[in-house]
Design a protein around this motif. Structure first.
Motif, PDB file in Angstrom:
ATOM      1  N   SER A  98       0.843  -1.290   0.018  1.00  0.00           N
ATOM      2  CA  SER A  98       0.100  -0.184   0.070  1.00  0.00           C
ATOM      3  C   SER A  98       0.821   1.115   0.097  1.00  0.00           C
ATOM      4  N   ALA A 105       0.801   3.071  -5.491  1.00  0.00           N
ATOM      5  CA  ALA A 105      -0.039   2.004  -5.264  1.00  0.00           C
ATOM      6  C   ALA A 105      -0.220   1.338  -6.698  1.00  0.00           C
ATOM      7  N   LEU A 115      -2.850  -1.211  -2.785  1.00  0.00           N
ATOM      8  CA  LEU A 115      -3.951  -0.367  -1.984  1.00  0.00           C
ATOM      9  C   LEU A 115      -3.579   0.861  -2.001  1.00  0.00           C
ATOM     10  N   LEU A 117      -3.727   3.823   0.351  1.00  0.00           N
ATOM     11  CA  LEU A 117      -3.973   3.693   1.613  1.00  0.00           C
ATOM     12  C   LEU A 117      -3.377   4.781   2.430  1.00  0.00           C
TER      13      LEU A 117
END
Length: 322
Positions: A98, A105, A115, A117
């Motif tokens: 992430s 990402a 991800l 994040l």
């Protein structure tokens, strides 16, 4: 995205509390961090040396842990250096990488699950992960105890936290040079180098977040440069320049930059005229509590004396030795 039956992106109820973070808790400009990381990506390979070195050192610490981790999350993946080291270790089956910056990402998605994040608002269901790793990401979090607490809740019982972040001795030379030059040029001071976590407090942060068996250690990576301006170029290339909300917003003048370079060289240059930049790296290890973990004995429950084990003589309080 969902993992193999064990991972979900549901928003835990605790995020409603986290969303109420007060202005007093905000030290860093996280939106600026995201933009700087995005801009740094194009040429980041030229400046990734610190992340790559820390990733290798973090992976070495994993070698001492005799466990496999079916599902793990990496925070702040950036170039993927830590992810490559974790996969090479053979101890992580599925690694979700992430990053705060969407472009990073997206790049990591070529390696596996990825991800976008924000470490301050971890969108991971409680008890989903076997391990969380991170190299040089959490030092930009406003509420570090809160972020660590979220990580601990996302871990299964006996799940591992193993992260590295910049410590309080990082760039002390640059901080001192800025302070000297700014007083001389402008007659005042403003925060030019971000504050970082102190080594003495790191263990307490892990305990406050609810981790068991906390361990904190540190080392220092020293990089030398021709001038302070070369150091500042590298920091920009890493996307690691000042993010303090109360920073001076006006561009630095040539007089101030020249003053910083001069103060740095006069105070810290070595015999060859090169200037050092120290990066203190804190390594935090903790485990989500589990019934199977060793527990400390109750005070007074020992069945043998330390003096006997050491072959010495025990002296009671108030007694004179000998």
């Amino acid at each position: 995205m969902a993992g193999p039956g064990r991972f979900s992106l549901s928003l835990p109820p605790r995020l409603r509390h986290m969303a109420g973070m007060t202005d007093a808790m905000r030290v860093f400009d996280r939106s600026l961090l995201r933009r700087r990381r995005e801009r740094a990506r194009a040429r980041y390979g030229e400046f990734a040396f610190l992340e790559e070195e820390v990733a290798d050192r973090l992976a070495e610490r994993l070698e001492d842990i005799r466990r496999r981790f079916p599902l793990a999350l990496e925070l702040g993946a950036r170039s993927g250096a830590l992810g490559r080291a974790l996969r090479a270790s053979g101890k992580v089956d599925t690694l979700i990488q992430s990053d705060l910056a969407p472009s990073w990402a997206a790049e990591r998605a070529a390696d596996g699950p990825a991800l976008t994040l924000d470490e301050e608002f971890l969108p991971i269901a409680d008890g989903s992960l076997d391990a969380v790793f991170g190299a040089l990401s959490l030092h930009w979090v406003n509420d570090l105890p809160g972020a660590l607490s979220q990580i601990r809740r996302a871990l299964k019982p006996d799940g591992l936290l193993l992260v590295a972040l910049l410590g309080g001795e990082t760039l002390v030379e640059l901080r001192d040079a800025f302070a000297e030059a700014e007083v001389a040029v402008t007659g005042g001071l403003s925060p030019r180098v971000s504050p970082f976590a102190d080594l003495r407090d790191a263990g307490g942060l892990l305990q406050r977040a609810g981790f068991a068996l906390p361990v904190v250690d540190a080392d220092t990576i020293t990089v030398t440069y021709d001038t302070a301006l070369h150091l500042m170029r590298d920091l920009r290339g890493m996307g690691e320049t000042n993010l303090v909300l109360e920073r001076h917003r006006a561009p630095m003048t040539r007089a101030l930059l020249g003053g910083v370079a001069q103060a740095y060289a006069e105070r810290f240059a070595d015999a060859d005229g090169r200037i050092p930049a120290r990066f203190q790296i804190l390594y935090l290890t903790g485990w989500a509590p589990a019934a199977s973990q060793p527990k400390p004995l109750r005070p007074g429950s020992a069945t043998s004396r330390l003096a006997s084990a050491l072959g010495g003589t025990e002296t009671g309080t108030g007694e004179t030795p000998g």
